[in-house]
Scaffold this motif. Structure first.
Motif, PDB file in Angstrom:
ATOM      1  N   ALA A  41       0.857  -1.114   0.104  1.00 52.15           N
ATOM      2  CA  ALA A  41      -0.146   0.038  -0.159  1.00 52.15           C
ATOM      3  C   ALA A  41       0.894   1.438  -0.085  1.00 52.15           C
ATOM      4  O   ALA A  41       0.452   2.452  -0.606  1.00 52.15           O
ATOM      5  CB  ALA A  41      -0.955   0.178   1.017  1.00 52.15           C
ATOM      6  N   ALA A  42       2.013   1.256   0.482  1.00 46.32           N
ATOM      7  CA  ALA A  42       2.881   2.361   0.766  1.00 46.32           C
ATOM      8  C   ALA A  42       3.844   2.452  -0.392  1.00 46.32           C
ATOM      9  O   ALA A  42       4.652   3.459  -0.460  1.00 46.32           O
ATOM     10  CB  ALA A  42       3.839   2.266   1.874  1.00 46.32           C
ATOM     11  N   GLY A  43       3.869   1.602  -1.340  1.00 44.88           N
ATOM     12  CA  GLY A  43       4.890   1.722  -2.638  1.00 44.88           C
ATOM     13  C   GLY A  43       6.058   1.637  -2.258  1.00 44.88           C
ATOM     14  O   GLY A  43       6.950   2.109  -2.922  1.00 44.88           O
ATOM     15  N   VAL A  44       6.400   0.768  -1.249  1.00 42.73           N
ATOM     16  CA  VAL A  44       7.884   0.569  -0.804  1.00 42.73           C
ATOM     17  C   VAL A  44       8.565  -0.053  -1.731  1.00 42.73           C
ATOM     18  O   VAL A  44       8.024  -1.124  -2.555  1.00 42.73           O
ATOM     19  CB  VAL A  44       7.789  -0.360   0.492  1.00 42.73           C
ATOM     20  CG1 VAL A  44       8.986  -1.008   1.104  1.00 42.73           C
ATOM     21  CG2 VAL A  44       7.320   0.582   1.616  1.00 42.73           C
ATOM     22  N   LYS A  45       9.749   0.236  -1.936  1.00 40.63           N
ATOM     23  CA  LYS A  45      10.635  -0.531  -2.955  1.00 40.63           C
ATOM     24  C   LYS A  45      11.085  -2.129  -2.753  1.00 40.63           C
ATOM     25  O   LYS A  45      11.319  -2.812  -3.469  1.00 40.63           O
ATOM     26  CB  LYS A  45      11.920   0.397  -3.612  1.00 40.63           C
ATOM     27  CG  LYS A  45      11.251   1.646  -4.242  1.00 40.63           C
ATOM     28  CD  LYS A  45      12.233   2.509  -4.847  1.00 40.63           C
ATOM     29  CE  LYS A  45      11.549   3.794  -5.279  1.00 40.63           C
ATOM     30  NZ  LYS A  45      11.346   4.724  -4.389  1.00 40.63           N
ATOM     31  N   ARG A  46      11.789  -2.136  -1.456  1.00 36.76           N
ATOM     32  CA  ARG A  46      12.213  -3.298  -0.752  1.00 36.76           C
ATOM     33  C   ARG A  46      11.766  -3.539   0.610  1.00 36.76           C
ATOM     34  O   ARG A  46      11.650  -2.548   1.233  1.00 36.76           O
ATOM     35  CB  ARG A  46      13.811  -3.043  -0.870  1.00 36.76           C
ATOM     36  CG  ARG A  46      14.499  -4.418  -0.802  1.00 36.76           C
ATOM     37  CD  ARG A  46      16.209  -4.177  -1.083  1.00 36.76           C
ATOM     38  NE  ARG A  46      16.653  -2.960  -1.421  1.00 36.76           N
ATOM     39  CZ  ARG A  46      17.889  -2.786  -0.852  1.00 36.76           C
ATOM     40  NH1 ARG A  46      18.672  -3.802  -0.223  1.00 36.76           N
ATOM     41  NH2 ARG A  46      18.480  -1.682  -0.915  1.00 36.76           N
ATOM     42  N   LEU A  47      11.551  -4.647   0.829  1.00 33.53           N
ATOM     43  CA  LEU A  47      11.026  -4.905   2.127  1.00 33.53           C
ATOM     44  C   LEU A  47      11.961  -5.951   2.829  1.00 33.53           C
ATOM     45  O   LEU A  47      12.182  -7.110   2.328  1.00 33.53           O
ATOM     46  CB  LEU A  47       9.738  -5.387   1.973  1.00 33.53           C
ATOM     47  CG  LEU A  47       9.012  -6.389   3.138  1.00 33.53           C
ATOM     48  CD1 LEU A  47       8.731  -5.267   4.260  1.00 33.53           C
ATOM     49  CD2 LEU A  47       7.651  -7.139   2.809  1.00 33.53           C
ATOM     50  N   MET A  48      12.325  -5.713   4.047  1.00 34.56           N
ATOM     51  CA  MET A  48      13.043  -6.528   4.870  1.00 34.56           C
ATOM     52  C   MET A  48      12.379  -6.616   6.137  1.00 34.56           C
ATOM     53  O   MET A  48      11.549  -6.253   6.756  1.00 34.56           O
ATOM     54  CB  MET A  48      14.242  -5.836   5.372  1.00 34.56           C
ATOM     55  CG  MET A  48      15.260  -6.727   6.596  1.00 34.56           C
ATOM     56  SD  MET A  48      16.686  -5.700   7.104  1.00 34.56           S
ATOM     57  CE  MET A  48      17.813  -5.741   5.714  1.00 34.56           C
ATOM     58  N   LEU A  49      11.968  -8.424   6.160  1.00 33.61           N
ATOM     59  CA  LEU A  49      11.113  -8.840   7.318  1.00 33.61           C
ATOM     60  C   LEU A  49      12.113  -9.143   8.415  1.00 33.61           C
ATOM     61  O   LEU A  49      13.177 -10.026   8.278  1.00 33.61           O
ATOM     62  CB  LEU A  49      10.504 -10.103   6.904  1.00 33.61           C
ATOM     63  CG  LEU A  49       9.642 -10.032   5.610  1.00 33.61           C
ATOM     64  CD1 LEU A  49       9.104 -11.349   5.269  1.00 33.61           C
ATOM     65  CD2 LEU A  49       8.516  -8.978   5.987  1.00 33.61           C
ATOM     66  N   SER A  50      11.775  -8.662   9.694  1.00 34.85           N
ATOM     67  CA  SER A  50      12.528  -8.717  10.589  1.00 34.85           C
ATOM     68  C   SER A  50      11.875  -8.993  12.017  1.00 34.85           C
ATOM     69  O   SER A  50      10.667  -9.351  11.799  1.00 34.85           O
ATOM     70  CB  SER A  50      13.525  -7.546  10.664  1.00 34.85           C
ATOM     71  OG  SER A  50      14.630  -7.781  11.884  1.00 34.85           O
ATOM     72  N   HIS A  51      12.503  -9.068  13.152  1.00 38.52           N
ATOM     73  CA  HIS A  51      11.872  -9.291  14.677  1.00 38.52           C
ATOM     74  C   HIS A  51      11.227 -10.745  14.536  1.00 38.52           C
ATOM     75  O   HIS A  51      10.039 -10.949  14.609  1.00 38.52           O
ATOM     76  CB  HIS A  51      10.919  -8.191  14.739  1.00 38.52           C
ATOM     77  CG  HIS A  51      10.465  -8.207  16.475  1.00 38.52           C
ATOM     78  ND1 HIS A  51       9.574  -8.856  16.839  1.00 38.52           N
ATOM     79  CD2 HIS A  51      11.003  -7.311  17.384  1.00 38.52           C
ATOM     80  CE1 HIS A  51       9.264  -8.695  18.006  1.00 38.52           C
ATOM     81  NE2 HIS A  51      10.155  -7.661  18.324  1.00 38.52           N
ATOM     82  N   LEU A  52      12.065 -11.743  13.882  1.00 39.81           N
ATOM     83  CA  LEU A  52      11.531 -12.995  13.682  1.00 39.81           C
ATOM     84  C   LEU A  52      11.320 -13.849  14.764  1.00 39.81           C
ATOM     85  O   LEU A  52      11.740 -13.695  15.905  1.00 39.81           O
ATOM     86  CB  LEU A  52      12.879 -13.725  12.669  1.00 39.81           C
ATOM     87  CG  LEU A  52      12.871 -12.695  11.545  1.00 39.81           C
ATOM     88  CD1 LEU A  52      14.311 -13.240  10.696  1.00 39.81           C
ATOM     89  CD2 LEU A  52      12.212 -12.767  10.510  1.00 39.81           C
ATOM     90  N   PRO A  53      10.310 -14.849  14.297  1.00 39.49           N
ATOM     91  CA  PRO A  53       9.686 -15.658  15.191  1.00 39.49           C
ATOM     92  C   PRO A  53      10.895 -16.957  15.639  1.00 39.49           C
ATOM     93  O   PRO A  53      11.606 -17.273  14.639  1.00 39.49           O
ATOM     94  CB  PRO A  53       8.614 -16.382  14.929  1.00 39.49           C
ATOM     95  CG  PRO A  53       8.657 -16.345  13.415  1.00 39.49           C
ATOM     96  CD  PRO A  53       9.712 -15.066  12.962  1.00 39.49           C
ATOM     97  N   HIS A  54      10.749 -17.482  16.792  1.00 32.76           N
ATOM     98  CA  HIS A  54      11.613 -18.574  17.201  1.00 32.76           C
ATOM     99  C   HIS A  54      10.924 -20.073  16.856  1.00 32.76           C
ATOM    100  O   HIS A  54      11.587 -20.992  17.381  1.00 32.76           O
ATOM    101  CB  HIS A  54      12.177 -18.455  18.649  1.00 32.76           C
ATOM    102  CG  HIS A  54      12.857 -17.248  18.955  1.00 32.76           C
ATOM    103  ND1 HIS A  54      14.170 -17.258  18.709  1.00 32.76           N
ATOM    104  CD2 HIS A  54      12.712 -16.206  19.086  1.00 32.76           C
ATOM    105  CE1 HIS A  54      14.837 -16.125  19.114  1.00 32.76           C
ATOM    106  NE2 HIS A  54      13.665 -15.550  19.502  1.00 32.76           N
ATOM    107  N   PHE A  55      10.127 -20.242  15.946  1.00 32.60           N
ATOM    108  CA  PHE A  55       9.400 -21.285  15.864  1.00 32.60           C
ATOM    109  C   PHE A  55       9.087 -21.412  14.204  1.00 32.60           C
ATOM    110  O   PHE A  55       9.119 -20.377  13.847  1.00 32.60           O
ATOM    111  CB  PHE A  55       8.288 -21.565  16.623  1.00 32.60           C
ATOM    112  CG  PHE A  55       7.289 -20.382  16.243  1.00 32.60           C
ATOM    113  CD1 PHE A  55       7.029 -19.385  17.021  1.00 32.60           C
ATOM    114  CD2 PHE A  55       6.077 -20.451  15.688  1.00 32.60           C
ATOM    115  CE1 PHE A  55       6.107 -18.157  16.861  1.00 32.60           C
ATOM    116  CE2 PHE A  55       5.016 -19.498  15.239  1.00 32.60           C
ATOM    117  CZ  PHE A  55       5.246 -18.430  15.981  1.00 32.60           C
TER     118      PHE A  55
END
Ligand SMILES: [Zn+2]
Ligand SMILES: [Zn+2]
Length: 244
Positions: free
Chosen positions: A201-215
């Motif tokens: 929705a924000a027209g972001v060019k690159r997405l980094m997924l973080s704050h990752l789960p431990h399962f």
């Protein structure tokens, strides 16, 4: 701008790793975005602590500020040994100052920041802050420098009012604490698919997924995000370098 992942984990660090922490290099500024558990040890693989100019603390959950106390001891020692010339500027939400759990020491200086405020760093680097929807008072930050935009959401529920703050980012670092079929909002967090929906929705060019789960299998987060967002997606990992 360069962004180095120091801590990609939510809640607690994996063995030998760290929770939330990112090293931003922009002009002459060396800014630590969050200072979670294990960050101080991991950070020194990439930078000497006296080189840090600023530390931004998004909120006072331990996975974002556990190492702040020891970072200040380092500032104190480096100042006394003449390795640090200027105090470390600690940027934290002014709403926190009254009940911030770590007293600020000599060698570091606290600067309260509010959502209404823009902070200018050296070399025309602009930081602006926005409130996220989380159980603790939490600020995300939008960094603009040399015509590029980096946004760090810190912790948040899915909230469409964030979209203007993420708009057009060259890199969005967002939390993806849970898999797509989970009710993440109940815990004050987002799923991979919700993070991707905001990015789209924000027209972001690159997405980094973080704050990752431990399962679970974290590669699944990326696949779930890709079903919603068509840009580049990376899963944060210790030492990963993103150049803007
Ligand atoms: Zn967190
Ligand atoms: Zn949190």
């Amino acid at each position: 701008m360069k962004l180095r992942v120091i801590g990609p984990w939510g809640a607690y660090p994996k063995a030998g790793e760290a929770t939330a922490g990112y090293l931003l290099e922009a002009g002459r500024n060396r800014v630590l975005l969050d200072c979670g558990s294990g960050v101080l040890a991991a950070l020194q693989r990439y930078i000497g602590l006296p080189e840090l100019t600023h530390a931004f603390l998004s909120h006072k959950h331990y996975d974002h500020m556990a190492d702040l106390g020891c970072l200040q001891y380092a500032c104190l020692i480096d100042t006394d040994l003449s390795r640090r010339e200027l105090p470390l500027q600690v940027l934290l939400a002014e709403e926190h100052e009254g009940d911030w759990t770590v007293p600020l020491m000599r060698g570091s200086a606290a600067n309260g920041v509010s959502v209404k405020e823009t902070v200018w760093l050296e070399d025309g680097v602009r930081l602006s802050f926005f409130r996220t929807d989380h159980d603790a008072y939490c600020l995300g930050v939008r960094v603009e420098a040399q015509g590029k935009v980096l946004v760090y959401t810190a912790d948040t529920r899915y909230d469409e009012s964030l979209i203007p703050h993420l708009s057009g980012a060259d890199l969005l670092i967002t939390e993806a604490s849970f898999y797509a079929d989970f009710d993440a909002g109940r815990y004050g967090h987002m799923t991979s698919a919700e993070a991707a929906k905001l990015a789209s929705a924000a027209g972001v060019k690159r997405l980094m997924l973080s704050h990752l789960p431990h399962f679970g299998e974290i590669e699944r987060l990326k696949a779930e995000a890709a079903a919603v967002y068509s840009g580049d997606i990376v899963l944060a990992e210790l030492g990963m370098l993103a150049e803007l």
